[in-house]
Write a protein that holds these residues in place. Structure first.
Motif, PDB file in Angstrom:
ATOM      1  N   UNK A 110       4.356   5.993 -82.833  1.00 41.57           N
ATOM      2  CA  UNK A 110       3.408   5.364 -82.151  1.00 41.57           C
ATOM      3  C   UNK A 110       2.258   6.179 -82.008  1.00 41.57           C
ATOM      4  N   UNK A 111       2.504   7.665 -81.817  1.00 41.62           N
ATOM      5  CA  UNK A 111       1.701   8.442 -82.013  1.00 41.62           C
ATOM      6  C   UNK A 111       0.773   8.619 -83.386  1.00 41.62           C
ATOM      7  N   UNK A 112       1.549   8.417 -84.221  1.00 40.34           N
ATOM      8  CA  UNK A 112       0.988   8.252 -85.809  1.00 40.34           C
ATOM      9  C   UNK A 112      -0.129   7.094 -85.937  1.00 40.34           C
ATOM     10  N   UNK A 113       0.562   5.961 -85.352  1.00 39.19           N
ATOM     11  CA  UNK A 113      -0.306   4.803 -85.458  1.00 39.19           C
ATOM     12  C   UNK A 113      -1.466   4.751 -84.480  1.00 39.19           C
ATOM     13  N   UNK A 114      -1.049   5.494 -83.259  1.00 36.26           N
ATOM     14  CA  UNK A 114      -2.632   5.605 -82.524  1.00 36.26           C
ATOM     15  C   UNK A 114      -3.501   6.572 -82.984  1.00 36.26           C
ATOM     16  N   UNK A 115      -2.965   7.600 -83.612  1.00 33.61           N
ATOM     17  CA  UNK A 115      -3.840   8.600 -84.248  1.00 33.61           C
ATOM     18  C   UNK A 115      -4.880   7.900 -85.516  1.00 33.61           C
ATOM     19  N   UNK A 116      -3.723   6.951 -86.278  1.00 34.16           N
ATOM     20  CA  UNK A 116      -4.604   6.324 -87.501  1.00 34.16           C
ATOM     21  C   UNK A 116      -5.359   5.339 -86.792  1.00 34.16           C
ATOM     22  N   UNK A 117      -5.150   4.759 -85.761  1.00 33.12           N
ATOM     23  CA  UNK A 117      -6.261   3.808 -85.095  1.00 33.12           C
ATOM     24  C   UNK A 117      -7.486   4.317 -84.808  1.00 33.12           C
ATOM     25  N   UNK A 122     -13.079   5.592 -85.327  1.00 35.40           N
ATOM     26  CA  UNK A 122     -14.226   6.675 -85.571  1.00 35.40           C
ATOM     27  C   UNK A 122     -14.715   6.580 -86.844  1.00 35.40           C
ATOM     28  N   UNK A 123     -14.067   6.050 -87.890  1.00 32.76           N
ATOM     29  CA  UNK A 123     -14.556   5.899 -89.363  1.00 32.76           C
ATOM     30  C   UNK A 123     -15.483   4.560 -88.817  1.00 32.76           C
ATOM     31  N   UNK A 124     -14.998   3.714 -88.455  1.00 29.14           N
ATOM     32  CA  UNK A 124     -15.723   2.317 -87.984  1.00 29.14           C
ATOM     33  C   UNK A 124     -17.202   2.716 -87.242  1.00 29.14           C
ATOM     34  N   UNK A 125     -17.101   3.580 -86.299  1.00 29.49           N
ATOM     35  CA  UNK A 125     -18.225   3.797 -85.539  1.00 29.49           C
ATOM     36  C   UNK A 125     -19.209   4.821 -86.506  1.00 29.49           C
ATOM     37  N   UNK A 126     -18.643   5.486 -87.298  1.00 31.92           N
ATOM     38  CA  UNK A 126     -19.597   6.347 -88.107  1.00 31.92           C
ATOM     39  C   UNK A 126     -20.184   5.262 -89.012  1.00 31.92           C
ATOM     40  N   UNK A 132     -26.673   1.414 -88.703  1.00 32.63           N
ATOM     41  CA  UNK A 132     -27.670   1.316 -87.922  1.00 32.63           C
ATOM     42  C   UNK A 132     -28.966   2.258 -88.181  1.00 32.63           C
ATOM     43  N   UNK A 133     -28.721   3.590 -88.475  1.00 35.93           N
ATOM     44  CA  UNK A 133     -29.759   4.445 -88.863  1.00 35.93           C
ATOM     45  C   UNK A 133     -30.481   3.785 -90.106  1.00 35.93           C
ATOM     46  N   UNK A 134     -29.789   3.318 -90.934  1.00 34.96           N
ATOM     47  CA  UNK A 134     -30.473   2.803 -92.266  1.00 34.96           C
ATOM     48  C   UNK A 134     -31.184   1.650 -91.849  1.00 34.96           C
TER      49      UNK A 134
END
Length: 172
Positions: A110-117, A122-126, A132-134
Motif C-alpha cells: 500500500x505504501x509503495x502504491x501510494x508513493x507511486x501514485x 507530481x509528474x502529472x503536475x509538473x 501551462x508555461x509553454x
C-alpha cells in the motif's frame, strides 16, 4: 500272659487271633496303599500344587507386566498430549507470524502504491505546469507579436487582453 489274654479274650468273646490277623492285614494293606496308591496320589497332588503355584506366579508376573505396560502407555499418552499441545501452540504462533507478515507485506505494498501514485501525481503536475508555461510563453509571444503589429489605443489594448484571457481560459 498270652494265655491269660487269650483266655480273657475267649471269655469275653474276643478273638485275638482275628484281631492280630486283621491288624497285620491292615498294616500290609496300608503299606501296599502307601507304595502303590498314596505315592502316586501324593505325587499327583504335589504336581497339581506345583502347577497351581506356577500358574499363580505366572499370573502375578503377567499382572506386573501388564501394570508396567499400562504405566508406559500412560506416559506415552501424556507425552503425545504434550507434543500435540506444543504442535498446536507452534501452529498458533506460526499463524500469528504469517498474519503479521501478510499485514506487513500489505502495508508495504500500500505504501509503495501510494508513493507511486504520489510520484505519478507530481509528474502529472509538473507536466501540466510545463504545458501551462509553454502556453503562457506562446501566448505571450503571440500577444507581443500582435502588439508589435499594431499600435493599440487603450480600448483596443483592453479588448485584446480580454480576448487573450478568454482564449487562455478556454485552453484550460
Amino acid at each position: 500272659m498270652l494265655k491269660v489274654d487269650l483266655a480273657l479274650g475267649a471269655a469275653a468273646g474276643l478273638n485275638t487271633g482275628d484281631i492280630v490277623f486283621q491288624l497285620v492285614m491292615f498294616l500290609i494293606l496300608l503299606a501296599l496303599l502307601s507304595k502303590y496308591a498314596f505315592g502316586p496320589v501324593l505325587g499327583m497332588m504335589k504336581k497339581r500344587e506345583d502347577h497351581i503355584a506356577n500358574e499363580i506366579s505366572s499370573s502375578e508376573e503377567r499382572n506386573k507386566q501388564a501394570q508396567k505396560l499400562i504405566e508406559e502407555q500412560t506416559e506415552l499418552l501424556k507425552e503425545a498430549r504434550k507434543e500435540a499441545q506444543a504442535l498446536v501452540e507452534n501452529a498458533k504462533k506460526l499463524g500469528e507470524q504469517q498474519k503479521e507478515e501478510i499485514i506487513q507485506a500489505a502495508r508495504s505494498e500500500a505504501n509503495r502504491l501510494k508513493d507511486g501514485a504520489l510520484k505519478e501525481i507530481e509528474t502529472q503536475k509538473d507536466q501540466a505546469v510545463a504545458a501551462l508555461r509553454e502556453q503562457v510563453a506562446s501566448l505571450s509571444v503571440l500577444i507581443a507579436s500582435k502588439v508589435i503589429e499594431k499600435e493599440l489605443n487603450e480600448q483596443e489594448q483592453e479588448k485584446l487582453i480580454n480576448d487573450y484571457i478568454n482564449e487562455v481560459g478556454e485552453g484550460r
